[in-house]
Design a protein around this motif. Structure first.
Motif: not given
Length: 415
Positions: A130-132, A239-241, A245-250, A279-284
């Motif tokens: 998961s993107f989380t 679009l919550a993290p 889900m990250l597999t071979t694709n998104v 649940s996740t930090p912000s993007l830099d």
């Protein structure tokens, strides 16, 4: 009574009715559903009519007696509660995305469904991260790579679904006819992004907060674009993290709030650090740059005007500001009850006690999440040397002081 055994049995019957043959489902694995839904992965016996070897079953619990009615049946049949309407939207979203080429399809394939049983049978997207977890547990290189992949995936989906709103609407109308409910009931139960942005601006200005005209113009542009076809694309919206889900694709999951909306809102959602999810930090800044470049590489051939940096930055900025107003209203009042409220007090002075009283009902997590979005706006305002972006940055600074005074301390600062 809902149970694993009854859910698997109902899913098996659905597959038989849809494909024929004699498929057997076994070894149910609880994947953990959102809310009260049951989500299972099952093995599927070899069957000449089905290529899948595993499937995912999602079932909501039966409608409770006294559950609020979201849509009344036009033929006197069973009324629809909010959950059932959400599942109907989900079915239509899957039906629409099933028609897309596999290379741009954002999520699983819908194999079978029954709205009355609140049951979906989907292809299995497989195990992934998961993107989380990507954004909280992995290193900077892995994060950047994942965000680049997300940008490409969203760009491909947006480009492929641009112009598809009529087809989506046709599918929705067919489902409404099949279940004897009014299409207007679907619209009324959905999130009206433009209306909520406008309400946020109006409620703030009428209760004391001075909004810079530049900020107000960007907000109105974001609201107005929701009803225009120029940038309307298919989007899950949520679009919550945990739904990415990250597999071979998104893989994008959970289409309860899916529909055709402004593409900029998906882009800005990621740049803002996923509003309404803390649940996740912000993007830099380097991560933001990589994500935006990946999205543009896939989508700007549909919108050549976005190849101009000034136009593109304005486009994203308006959506970021729209997210700030939308998030404030939805978090303060709640997603389902936001339209019921007509009063909102927000003082201009951080020391004004009316501010504390008006926002005291918001939790510290909600305040931090909103502050993360506002910080993203402030950082994005530094991307261009212009009076408009300078005005936005100044407004974001004032808003951050108010939120800090109320106890918001975003868990990660980018600078």
């Amino acid at each position: 009574m809902q149970s694993v055994e009854s859910t698997v049995e109902a899913a098996t019957a659905l597959l038989v009715a849809r494909f024929g043959g004699s498929p057997e489902l076994s070894d149910p694995e609880d994947l953990g559903g959102s809310g009260s839904s049951m989500v299972l992965r099952c093995r599927l016996s070899a069957d000449p009519f089905l290529q899948e070897r595993t499937v995912v079953i999602k079932q909501l619990p039966p409608q409770k007696v006294g559950e609020p009615v979201a849509a009344k049946a036009t033929d006197g049949g069973e009324d629809f509660g909010p959950d059932a309407l959400g599942m109907l939207r989900e079915v239509v979203a899957y039906q629409y995305t099933n028609t897309l080429a596999e290379s741009v399809r954002p999520g699983p394939v819908l194999l079978a469904y029954d709205i009355n049983q609140r049951l979906l049978v989907l292809s299995d997207a497989g195990d992934g991260t998961s993107f989380t977890d990507v954004l909280t547990l992995q290193d900077s290189k892995a994060r950047t790579g994942a965000l680049r992949k997300l940008g490409r995936s969203l760009g491909k989906m947006h480009a492929a679904t641009f112009g598809g709103a009529d087809s989506y609407t046709t599918l929705m109308r067919r489902q409404c006819q099949r279940h004897h409910i009014s299409p207007e009931a679907i619209q009324e139960s959905d999130i009206n992004v433009g209306e909520l942005i406008e309400s946020g601006v109006e409620l703030m200005t009428t209760n004391g907060l001075t909004i810079d005209p530049v900020v107000q113009r960007y907000a109105m542009e974001a609201a107005e674009r929701q009803t225009k076809s120029e940038y309307q694309v298919f989007t899950p919206f949520d679009l919550a993290p945990d739904n990415v889900m990250l597999t071979t694709n998104v893989v994008l999951l959970d289409y309860e709030w899916a529909g055709f909306r402004d593409a900029a809102f998906d882009v800005a959602c990621v740049v803002a650090g996923f509003p309404q999810d803390n649940s996740t930090p912000s993007l830099d800044e380097p991560e933001t740059t990589e994500f935006l470049a990946a999205w543009r590489a896939e989508a700007q051939h549909i919108w050549p005007v976005l190849s101009d940096d000034e136009v593109f930055h304005d486009w994203v900025m308006s959506a970021l500001i729209g997210w700030a107003f939308l998030s404030l209203i939805m978090m303060y009042y709640g997603r389902l009850s936001v339209a019921e409220h007509s009063s909102f007090v927000f003082g201009e002075d951080p020391d004004n006690q009316e501010v504390s009283r008006s926002l005291r009902h918001m939790s510290e997590e909600q305040l931090e999440d909103l502050a993360t979005t506002v910080e993203a706006i402030q950082r994005f305002s530094r991307r261009r040397d212009s009076s408009n972006f300078e005005a936005v940055g100044a407004f974001a600074g004032v808003l951050l002081k108010v939120l800090a005074q109320l106890g918001a301390f975003p868990h990660e600062r980018a600078d």
